[in-house]
Design a protein around this motif. Structure first.
Motif, PDB file in Angstrom:
ATOM      1  N   THR A 117       0.845  -1.190   0.000  1.00 36.02           N
ATOM      2  CA  THR A 117       0.000   0.000   0.000  1.00 36.02           C
ATOM      3  C   THR A 117       0.883   1.242   0.000  1.00 36.02           C
ATOM      4  OG1 THR A 117      -0.095  -0.043   2.404  1.00 36.02           O
ATOM      5  CG2 THR A 117      -1.877  -1.136   1.225  1.00 36.02           C
ATOM      6  N   PRO A 118       0.339   2.374  -0.424  1.00 38.51           N
ATOM      7  CA  PRO A 118       1.150   3.596  -0.482  1.00 38.51           C
ATOM      8  C   PRO A 118       1.694   3.969   0.890  1.00 38.51           C
ATOM      9  CG  PRO A 118      -1.021   3.952  -1.447  1.00 38.51           C
ATOM     10  CD  PRO A 118      -1.016   2.585  -0.849  1.00 38.51           C
ATOM     11  N   LYS A 119       2.953   4.314   0.915  1.00 40.75           N
ATOM     12  CA  LYS A 119       3.595   4.715   2.159  1.00 40.75           C
ATOM     13  C   LYS A 119       4.738   5.671   1.812  1.00 40.75           C
ATOM     14  CE  LYS A 119       5.420   2.744   6.369  1.00 40.75           C
ATOM     15  NZ  LYS A 119       5.807   1.535   7.075  1.00 40.75           N
ATOM     16  N   GLU A 120       4.825   6.764   2.544  1.00 41.38           N
ATOM     17  CA  GLU A 120       5.895   7.729   2.336  1.00 41.38           C
ATOM     18  C   GLU A 120       7.159   7.233   3.008  1.00 41.38           C
ATOM     19  OE1 GLU A 120       5.000  12.167   2.284  1.00 41.38           O
ATOM     20  OE2 GLU A 120       5.955  11.865   4.217  1.00 41.38           O
ATOM     21  N   THR A 146       2.296   8.839  -5.636  1.00 36.92           N
ATOM     22  CA  THR A 146       1.411   9.778  -6.326  1.00 36.92           C
ATOM     23  C   THR A 146       0.270   9.044  -7.023  1.00 36.92           C
ATOM     24  OG1 THR A 146       2.861   9.751  -8.258  1.00 36.92           O
ATOM     25  CG2 THR A 146       3.173  11.540  -6.678  1.00 36.92           C
ATOM     26  N   ILE A 147       0.576   7.894  -7.618  1.00 37.24           N
ATOM     27  CA  ILE A 147      -0.438   7.054  -8.257  1.00 37.24           C
ATOM     28  C   ILE A 147      -0.273   5.649  -7.692  1.00 37.24           C
ATOM     29  CG2 ILE A 147      -1.255   6.048 -10.427  1.00 37.24           C
ATOM     30  CD1 ILE A 147      -0.079   8.495 -11.862  1.00 37.24           C
ATOM     31  N   TRP A 148      -1.352   5.072  -7.196  1.00 39.22           N
ATOM     32  CA  TRP A 148      -1.245   3.734  -6.616  1.00 39.22           C
ATOM     33  C   TRP A 148      -2.442   2.896  -7.056  1.00 39.22           C
ATOM     34  CZ3 TRP A 148       3.355   2.898  -4.610  1.00 39.22           C
ATOM     35  CH2 TRP A 148       3.604   1.655  -4.032  1.00 39.22           C
ATOM     36  N   GLU A 149      -2.399   2.514  -8.327  1.00 39.73           N
ATOM     37  CA  GLU A 149      -3.431   1.660  -8.896  1.00 39.73           C
ATOM     38  C   GLU A 149      -2.836   0.269  -9.089  1.00 39.73           C
ATOM     39  OE1 GLU A 149      -4.162   3.796 -12.476  1.00 39.73           O
ATOM     40  OE2 GLU A 149      -5.252   5.399 -11.465  1.00 39.73           O
ATOM     41  N   ARG A 150      -3.669  -0.683  -9.336  1.00 46.12           N
ATOM     42  CA  ARG A 150      -3.207  -2.064  -9.466  1.00 46.12           C
ATOM     43  C   ARG A 150      -2.103  -2.217 -10.514  1.00 46.12           C
ATOM     44  NH1 ARG A 150      -5.417  -7.280  -8.340  1.00 46.12           N
ATOM     45  NH2 ARG A 150      -4.728  -8.784  -9.889  1.00 46.12           N
ATOM     46  N   THR A 151      -2.260  -1.592 -11.668  1.00 44.86           N
ATOM     47  CA  THR A 151      -1.289  -1.764 -12.759  1.00 44.86           C
ATOM     48  C   THR A 151      -0.393  -0.548 -12.979  1.00 44.86           C
ATOM     49  OG1 THR A 151      -2.906  -0.998 -14.367  1.00 44.86           O
ATOM     50  CG2 THR A 151      -2.788  -3.370 -13.990  1.00 44.86           C
ATOM     51  N   ASN A 152      -0.586   0.505 -12.219  1.00 44.67           N
ATOM     52  CA  ASN A 152       0.204   1.728 -12.396  1.00 44.67           C
ATOM     53  C   ASN A 152       0.535   2.317 -11.033  1.00 44.67           C
ATOM     54  OD1 ASN A 152       1.454   3.987 -13.485  1.00 44.67           O
ATOM     55  ND2 ASN A 152      -0.462   5.025 -13.953  1.00 44.67           N
ATOM     56  N   LEU A 212      14.655  22.727  -1.269  1.00 47.70           N
ATOM     57  CA  LEU A 212      14.241  21.708  -2.222  1.00 47.70           C
ATOM     58  C   LEU A 212      15.026  21.884  -3.519  1.00 47.70           C
ATOM     59  CD1 LEU A 212      10.393  21.638  -1.603  1.00 47.70           C
ATOM     60  CD2 LEU A 212      12.203  20.319  -0.504  1.00 47.70           C
ATOM     61  N   LYS A 213      15.645  20.804  -3.983  1.00 42.98           N
ATOM     62  CA  LYS A 213      16.527  20.888  -5.142  1.00 42.98           C
ATOM     63  C   LYS A 213      15.942  20.288  -6.408  1.00 42.98           C
ATOM     64  CE  LYS A 213      20.757  21.812  -3.121  1.00 42.98           C
ATOM     65  NZ  LYS A 213      22.083  22.019  -3.590  1.00 42.98           N
ATOM     66  N   SER A 214      15.257  19.160  -6.300  1.00 40.21           N
ATOM     67  CA  SER A 214      14.697  18.544  -7.505  1.00 40.21           C
ATOM     68  C   SER A 214      13.505  17.668  -7.152  1.00 40.21           C
ATOM     69  CB  SER A 214      15.753  17.697  -8.230  1.00 40.21           C
ATOM     70  OG  SER A 214      16.085  16.560  -7.461  1.00 40.21           O
ATOM     71  N   ARG A 215      12.720  17.370  -8.183  1.00 40.17           N
ATOM     72  CA  ARG A 215      11.551  16.511  -8.015  1.00 40.17           C
ATOM     73  C   ARG A 215      11.400  15.706  -9.295  1.00 40.17           C
ATOM     74  NH1 ARG A 215       7.086  19.984  -6.178  1.00 40.17           N
ATOM     75  NH2 ARG A 215       8.014  19.582  -4.161  1.00 40.17           N
ATOM     76  N   GLN A 216      11.194  14.412  -9.141  1.00 38.39           N
ATOM     77  CA  GLN A 216      10.970  13.559 -10.302  1.00 38.39           C
ATOM     78  C   GLN A 216       9.966  12.476  -9.947  1.00 38.39           C
ATOM     79  OE1 GLN A 216      14.359  11.168 -11.483  1.00 38.39           O
ATOM     80  NE2 GLN A 216      15.157  11.140  -9.409  1.00 38.39           N
ATOM     81  N   GLU A 217       9.338  11.910 -10.971  1.00 43.88           N
ATOM     82  CA  GLU A 217       8.383  10.845 -10.726  1.00 43.88           C
ATOM     83  C   GLU A 217       8.941   9.566 -11.337  1.00 43.88           C
ATOM     84  OE1 GLU A 217       3.911  11.387 -10.518  1.00 43.88           O
ATOM     85  OE2 GLU A 217       4.173  10.380 -12.452  1.00 43.88           O
ATOM     86  N   LEU A 218       8.924   8.492 -10.549  1.00 35.63           N
ATOM     87  CA  LEU A 218       9.450   7.201 -10.980  1.00 35.63           C
ATOM     88  C   LEU A 218       8.390   6.128 -10.819  1.00 35.63           C
ATOM     89  CD1 LEU A 218      12.920   7.224  -9.135  1.00 35.63           C
ATOM     90  CD2 LEU A 218      12.466   7.895 -11.492  1.00 35.63           C
TER      91      LEU A 218
END
Length: 84
Positions: free
Chosen positions: A11-14, A29-35, A54-60
């Protein structure tokens, strides 16, 4: 006898890591079954500031984020409590 490795949450956890003055925040950010995607934010703790710069932000993808988490842990980063 060594302890078993902790299981990766389903499950989503920081998560937060720190190394010297550098901080990484892993936030789902997105926590769906396939994504499943996480936002990775990089910050730097400054001596005269309560909140990091804060220096950078990216989505993986979840897989990429788990790989980054493992690599940084092997490089000496340690879990920490939230910094912002």
């Amino acid at each position: 006898m060594s302890q078993p490795a902790p299981r990766v949450p389903r499950t989503p956890k920081e998560g937060w890591l720190i190394h010297g003055r550098q901080v990484l925040r892993f936030r789902p950010t997105i926590w769906e079954r396939t994504n499943q995607r996480l936002e990775i934010t990089t910050g730097e703790m400054l001596p005269d500031q309560e909140i990091p710069l804060l220096k950078s932000r990216q989505e993986l993808t979840r897989t990429e984020a788990l790989k980054l988490w493992g690599e940084t842990r092997k490089a000496g980063w340690t879990p920490c409590r939230p910094k912002w």
